[in-house]
Structures are given as structure tokens and as C-alpha cells.
Scaffold this active site. Sequence first.
Site, PDB file in Angstrom:
ATOM      1  N   CYS A 138       0.828  -1.201   0.000  1.00  0.00           N
ATOM      2  CA  CYS A 138       0.000   0.000   0.000  1.00  0.00           C
ATOM      3  C   CYS A 138       0.872   1.265   0.000  1.00  0.00           C
ATOM      4  O   CYS A 138       1.524   1.548  -0.993  1.00  0.00           O
ATOM      5  CB  CYS A 138      -0.976  -0.044   1.173  1.00  0.00           C
TER       6      CYS A 138
ATOM      7  N   HIS B 181      -3.463  -5.620   1.117  1.00  0.00           N
ATOM      8  CA  HIS B 181      -2.796  -5.846   2.404  1.00  0.00           C
ATOM      9  C   HIS B 181      -2.760  -7.322   2.788  1.00  0.00           C
ATOM     10  O   HIS B 181      -3.645  -7.795   3.519  1.00  0.00           O
ATOM     11  CB  HIS B 181      -3.531  -5.064   3.504  1.00  0.00           C
TER      12      HIS B 181
ATOM     13  N   GLU C 127      -0.908  -8.693   4.976  1.00  0.00           N
ATOM     14  CA  GLU C 127      -0.686  -8.824   6.420  1.00  0.00           C
ATOM     15  C   GLU C 127      -1.986  -8.757   7.214  1.00  0.00           C
ATOM     16  O   GLU C 127      -2.018  -9.131   8.394  1.00  0.00           O
ATOM     17  CB  GLU C 127       0.278  -7.730   6.907  1.00  0.00           C
TER      18      GLU C 127
END
Length: 235
Positions: free
Chosen positions: A85, A202, A204
Site C-alpha cells: 500500500c 494488504h 498482512e
Amino acid sequence: MVAVLVFPGSNCDHDVYHAAKHVFGQDARFVWHKEASVGDADLVVVPGGFSYGDYLRAGAIARFSPVMKDVVRVAGAGRPVLGICNGFQVLCEAGLLPGALLRNASLRFACKDAHLRVESTATPFTSGLDAGEVLTVPVAHGEGNYTADADTLDRLEGEGRVVFRYVDAAGEAVPEAAPNGSARNIAGVANAAGNVVGMMPHPERCVEALLGGADGARVFQSVFDHLAAGDGVAA
């Protein structure tokens, strides 16, 4: 060791740290933006957020942080670097990746799950995946509209450097599948060597089934397996 960069305004650094250390059992460390070195990092992650408040434009100031000189060195040495990002934006601003990220075509912040088709397995982050498989990974950004001139886009396609592409649930790259208007539905790209990857979604944020899905864990498992095969980092 996984080096997780921290800038003023980073807000996904702890998510990356949690994924690396607590989910995958890796040695992970925060590296403040004013530090001159990432140390003996095997993997560098430039996380999401709003570095320096996204003043001027996203990533434009962070790319001048002292630590970025060492990130450039590490990338040049062939070690894996992942920008997520805002991290993707920083890597583009630093010249480690081609193109730029503009305001979303809708001019609205996009926060939703996105379907990503794996376009290339020639990177440490996708070598454990299958070309053509579709992952579900959340996006959360206001400036994720990837753009580059036509020659650059053609070169990225021709060299297999488009890593992820936004698709619909059926795996088709229809325009409406891109939450930001990205050129050719591009969600992630790699440098020429393949060791530096930037992606807007994302991974994560989806490394544990408890969070509603764990497709992002596949990206991290891939790079940790890659490191384990190369220099003994625990898988």
C-alpha cells in the site's frame, strides 16, 4: 531477520510485525525511518499507512528518509523487499519500482476485499503460489490507481513483471474489479530482478482464518520458504 520500516504515520507496521513474528515465528524488528541501516535483514517490508501524512503526495517525503538509502542498497544486493500500500507508493517514489499511484478513479477511499489473480510466480513472494490462482486480500487506500506510460506497461507485461491483477470472483480482469481504476487492473508489480515487489492490497491483514481469511499468509509463506531454501532462515 525481517526489518519492518516505521515512518511517522505508518499504521500497518504492527500488522506486518505480528504476521512475521507471531504467525510465522520469524525474528522481526522495527526499523525507525531515521536509522541509517536495516541491519542484517533478510527481508525488508515497507508497510502501509500515511507516511508523513501523505503530504505533497503519498510516499513523496518518505522516500528521502535516511533508511531508504539502505533499502536501495539491500534491493540492489538482491534481497527481498516488499512494499504494501503506502509502501508500494514509497518504492515507486524511490525509483525501485516503475510507475506511480494516483488518486482512486472514484475519488473515494476504497476499503473492501479484492480478488487478486497471481500473474507471475517469478518473485520470492509468489514462488510458492500457482500462476492464475485467485487470492482474496483486503484493500484500504485512497491513492491506489496504478499508472505508467504505455511503453512501461507493455514492458511490464512482456517481461512478466505484473505480479498481481485485480479480477472478479470468477478470475476475470474486468474493469469494475479494480477498486481504484488501475491501468490494466494492475495490483502489484516487480522490479526487473524480481526481488522487489509492490502491491496495494494488504496481505498482512489476512494471515489468520480468525480474521475471515488467510490468503495473505500465502504471500508471506512463499517468501519465508524462499529464504529458507537460500540461506537458512526458518520456514
